[in-house]
Structure formats: structure tokens, C-alpha cells
Design a protein around this motif. Structure first.
Motif, mmCIF file in Angstrom:
data_model
loop_
_atom_site.group_PDB
_atom_site.id
_atom_site.type_symbol
_atom_site.label_atom_id
_atom_site.label_comp_id
_atom_site.label_asym_id
_atom_site.label_seq_id
_atom_site.Cartn_x
_atom_site.Cartn_y
_atom_site.Cartn_z
ATOM 1 N N SER A 209 0.830 -1.214 0.000
ATOM 2 C CA SER A 209 0.000 0.000 0.000
ATOM 3 C C SER A 209 0.861 1.259 0.000
ATOM 4 O O SER A 209 0.509 2.264 -0.622
ATOM 5 C CB SER A 209 -0.930 0.003 1.212
ATOM 6 O OG SER A 209 -1.771 -1.136 1.184
ATOM 7 N N THR A 236 -4.266 -3.567 5.156
ATOM 8 C CA THR A 236 -5.278 -3.565 4.109
ATOM 9 C C THR A 236 -6.179 -4.767 4.346
ATOM 10 O O THR A 236 -5.691 -5.869 4.586
ATOM 11 C CB THR A 236 -4.607 -3.672 2.722
ATOM 12 O OG1 THR A 236 -3.678 -2.605 2.589
ATOM 13 C CG2 THR A 236 -5.631 -3.614 1.605
ATOM 14 N N ASP A 252 -4.727 -3.186 -5.060
ATOM 15 C CA ASP A 252 -4.080 -3.453 -3.775
ATOM 16 C C ASP A 252 -4.774 -4.670 -3.177
ATOM 17 O O ASP A 252 -5.989 -4.818 -3.293
ATOM 18 C CB ASP A 252 -4.240 -2.240 -2.846
ATOM 19 C CG ASP A 252 -3.332 -2.329 -1.622
ATOM 20 O OD1 ASP A 252 -2.425 -3.185 -1.614
ATOM 21 O OD2 ASP A 252 -3.532 -1.532 -0.684
HETATM 22 MG MG MG Z 1 -1.754 -2.802 2.445
#
Ligand code: MG
Ligand code: GTP
Ligand code: ZN
Length: 359
Positions: A209, A236, A252
């Protein structure tokens, strides 16, 4: 073609398939939360759900839309209620893994990707066996894997790391990056341009990220620090497709704790072993106990690592059991059990003879 659709990754091929569906609008799934999807269209982003027909006809979760899918929806304005996804257009590529747990169901991580960035940090995360696993899954996806070694600022000897990775990642580009300096990640930019989609995969905390935030030029997604005593934490938690202002889309993904291999292209990820095996005396050599085995010879001479072979055999076994039903797995096990005494044919003869009563 509409500029936004182009930037979302729509190809002429997608659009010609889309044109079959009159009265429906093309869009791309950018995120998913339970039954609700976020779909980007030529104009705006909409919240959508799947039609009853898709739900009804889906025989596996892999039939349902995932992040990266090109879909046909029933509206292109935010009127009342959620838009309805009526069709998923044909996937050009898909990253698949076996779902966690025992169900063994195939889970699609993301679809329609051009390049997969397999991210691995140059510190304690560094693990060649895991990288081999990621490479096998990536080669099978239809997208091109690129190994992205992250956090080079934490590593004194990037040269030796690079040569170790080079030994297991034949055929894939290898990049060394750090998000801590402006010129530390420029090398990844050449893979990201209008109409192209790049997916970031790799363990939690390797900096996926953070790299995406750098590409965006601003911190739009949350990144974080994982404390040593807090191993299981993922920053994430959801897959998400993000459009890069300078062109291109990135996906992502949360770090994956286990990556079960559903479809693995072992021939590509382990082409060195496959090549060596051609010189084994026996065409069905398992490279374990057989004489005149070219693979074992390479290990003895030091040109192949024992660990790499072990991982290859392990992944092969995992992939082999996939797609087999219970009876086939049973037979496969029997075949394996008896391989030491000349395979199933010999085993059968052996059992037959054993049961023969002396007359
Ligand atoms: Mg991440
Ligand atoms: N030293 C150093 N730290 C970095 C670098 N890139 C990221 N980090 C740090 O590593 C931690 C994790 O970064 P994230 O980008 O959240 O990692 P992630 O791969 O997205 O993790 P998940 O979302 O859990 O899968 C953060 O504290 C970052 O600041 C880097 O190049 N060098
Ligand atoms: Zn052999």
C-alpha cells in the motif's frame, strides 16, 4: 472509446463483447464488500449488486464478479437503489488460490491483470520458498509476474539478495525498491500506464500500500506498522482497484497468510528442474530414490538447492490433488505409496501374487 473506460482498462475486445448486451452499460468492479460491489463506469462510480440470475447460475464462487472484472450493469446514473450487475465479461487473466480452510474452493483474488507485482521485503520477510509459491500461482494466472523486492533501505547487501532471487525467478523481471526515497520506486512506473492493470500481492507488511500511495503522489490508502507481538495484523483488509492519475490501474490486496496453490504453473516457475529431469534415466523419475537421477546429481554438485527441489515436489503434490475427486485422490495416494516398488502395475502384480495360494 470513452477516456475513462480506456483508463479503466477496457479493450476493444471487451467493448465488442459488451456491445452484445443492448441496454446495459459497461463498468469495472473496483471493490467489493459482502454482496455490494463498487463499479466504475464511463461516467461515475455506482454501488451495485448481482442479479438473481447470476447468483442462481453460479456453481462456484469463482463465477461471481471479483475486483478487476469487467461487467455489464443496468444503469449509468445514480438514480434510486443499487445498480444491478447482469453479466461478467470474459476474463483475460485471474489470480486464483485455494480458499483458506478445508473447503478447497477456488477463490479468485483479482481478474484482468496485465502484471503481477510479487512484493517481498528485503528484511525478515525474505523467503525464497514463499516466492516460488507466488511465482507458480502468478505464471498460471495469465498475467506476467514481476518480483518487487521492497524496503531496500533496510538491507545492506542487496546484491546477494538479488542473486538469490535470480536463481528462483527465471523469466520474471526483478526490481529493487524502497518507498523511503523518491528515486527508490521509479522502476515500477514503466509497468503502469493507460489501459494496463497491475496487482500487488505479497505478505502483510511488505509495503504494497505504501508503494501505491507513492505512485498516487498522496496517501490515499491506509498503511501501517505491524508490531513484533502482533503478527496476524493486516493493514489492508480488502482488495481495491485504484486509478493512477498519470494513467493505469493498480489493485491493492491484503497480505495473504496462506496461498494454497489451485492452479500453479510449476513448469514455468521451476523450468530449471523440468529441464534437468529430461536427463533422468527414468521418464517417471520422482527425483527421490531413483538411480541415474540428473536432478539429484545437480543437488550433489551444488548447482541446485535441495530446498528448491523439496518445495517443487511439495507444490506438485498440492497442485496434483486439486481437481481430483475423492476416489481419484485415493488412487493417487496408492500410486504414490507403491511408486517405490515400481508403480501401480507392479503393486497390482505384487498383490495378485501375494494372494495366490500355493497349489
Ligand atoms: Mg496494504
Ligand atoms: N523501511 C521501510 N519501511 C517501509 C517501506 N515501505 C513501507 N514501509 C513500512 O512498512 C509498514 C507496512 O507497510 P504497508 O504499505 O501498510 O504494507 P502492506 O504490504 O500494504 O501490508 P498489508 O496491507 O497488511 O498487506 C508501514 O509501517 C510502512 O511505513 C520501505 O520502503 N522502507
Ligand atoms: Zn530424477
Amino acid at each position: 472509446m470513452n477516456d475513462r473506460l480506456l483508463n479503466l482498462g477496457f479493450t476493444e475486445q471487451n467493448l465488442s463483447e459488451a456491445s452484445f448486451y443492448e441496454k446495459l452499460f459497461p463498468g469495472r468492479v473496483v471493490s467489493q464488500h459482502r454482496n455490494l460491489y463498487r463499479v466504475a463506469t464511463a461516467g461515475i462510480d455506482l454501488t451495485a449488486e448481482i442479479s438473481g440470475k447470476i447468483r442462481h447460475l453460479a456453481s462456484a464462487s469463482s463465477d461471481l464478479p471479483v475486483v478487476g472484472d469487467f461487467v455489464m450493469i443496468d444503469r449509468n446514473t445514480a438514480d434510486t437503489g443499487n445498480a444491478i450487475i447482469h453479466h461478467v465479461l470474459r476474463r483475460k487473466s485471474a489470480i486464483e488460490r485455494k480458499a483458506a480452510g478445508t473447503s478447497g474452493e477456488v477463490q479468485i483474488i483479482a481478474a484482468n491483470i496485465n502484471t503481477i507485482f510479487i512484493c517481498m521485503a528485503l528484511n525478515s520477510d525474505f523467503n525464497l520458498r514463499r516466492l516460488e509459491r507466488y511465482l507458480s500461482v502468478s505464471w498460471a494466472s495469465g498475467a506476467l509476474p514481476v518480483v518487487v523486492l521492497t524496503k531496500s533501505d533496510l538491507c545492506d547487501d542487496t546484491e546477494s539478495m538479488l542473486s538469490k532471487v535470480g536463481a528462483v525467478a527465471a523469466g520474471a523481471d526483478i526490481l529493487i525498491t524502497t518507498s523511503m526515497a523518491e528515486d527508490g520506486y521509479q522502476s515500477i512506473k514503466k509497468y503502469i500506464s493507460v489501459g494496463k492493470t497491475v496487482a500487488f500481492i505479497g505478505s502483510s507488511g511488505v509495503g504494497k500500500s505504501t508503494l501505491i500511495n507513492r505512485l498516487m503522489g498522496e496517501d490515499i490508502i491506509k498503511t501501517g506498522t505491524i508490531r513484533k507481538d502482533d503478527k496476524g495484523r493486516h493493514i489492508t483488509t480488502r482488495r481495491e482497484l485504484i486509478l493512477i492519475p498519470s494513467g493505469g490501474a493498480v489493485i491493492d490486496t491484503p497480505g495473504m497468510r496462506e496461498l494454497g496453490v489451485e492452479s500453479a504453473d510449476l513448469g514455468k516457475a521451476f523450468s530449471d528442474i523440468v529441464d534437468l529431469a529430461k536427463s533422468c534415466r527414468f521418464s517417471d523419475c520422482t527425483h527421490t530414490v531413483e538411480p541415474y537421477c540428473a536432478v539429484r546429481k545437480a543437488i550433489e554438485s551444488g548447482s541446485l538447492s535441495e530446498k528448491r527441489l523439496t518445495n517443487y515436489l511439495k507444490l506438485q503434490k498440492e497442485a496434483r490433488y486439486d481437481g481430483l475427486n475423492a476416489r481419484e485422490i485415493e488412487q493417487e495416494k496408492i500410486r504414490e505409496m507403491f511408486s517405490e516398488i515400481g508403480g501401480i502395475k507392479n503393486a497390482r502384480d505384487y498383490i495378485k501374487n501375494k494372494n495366490k495360494r500355493p497349489s
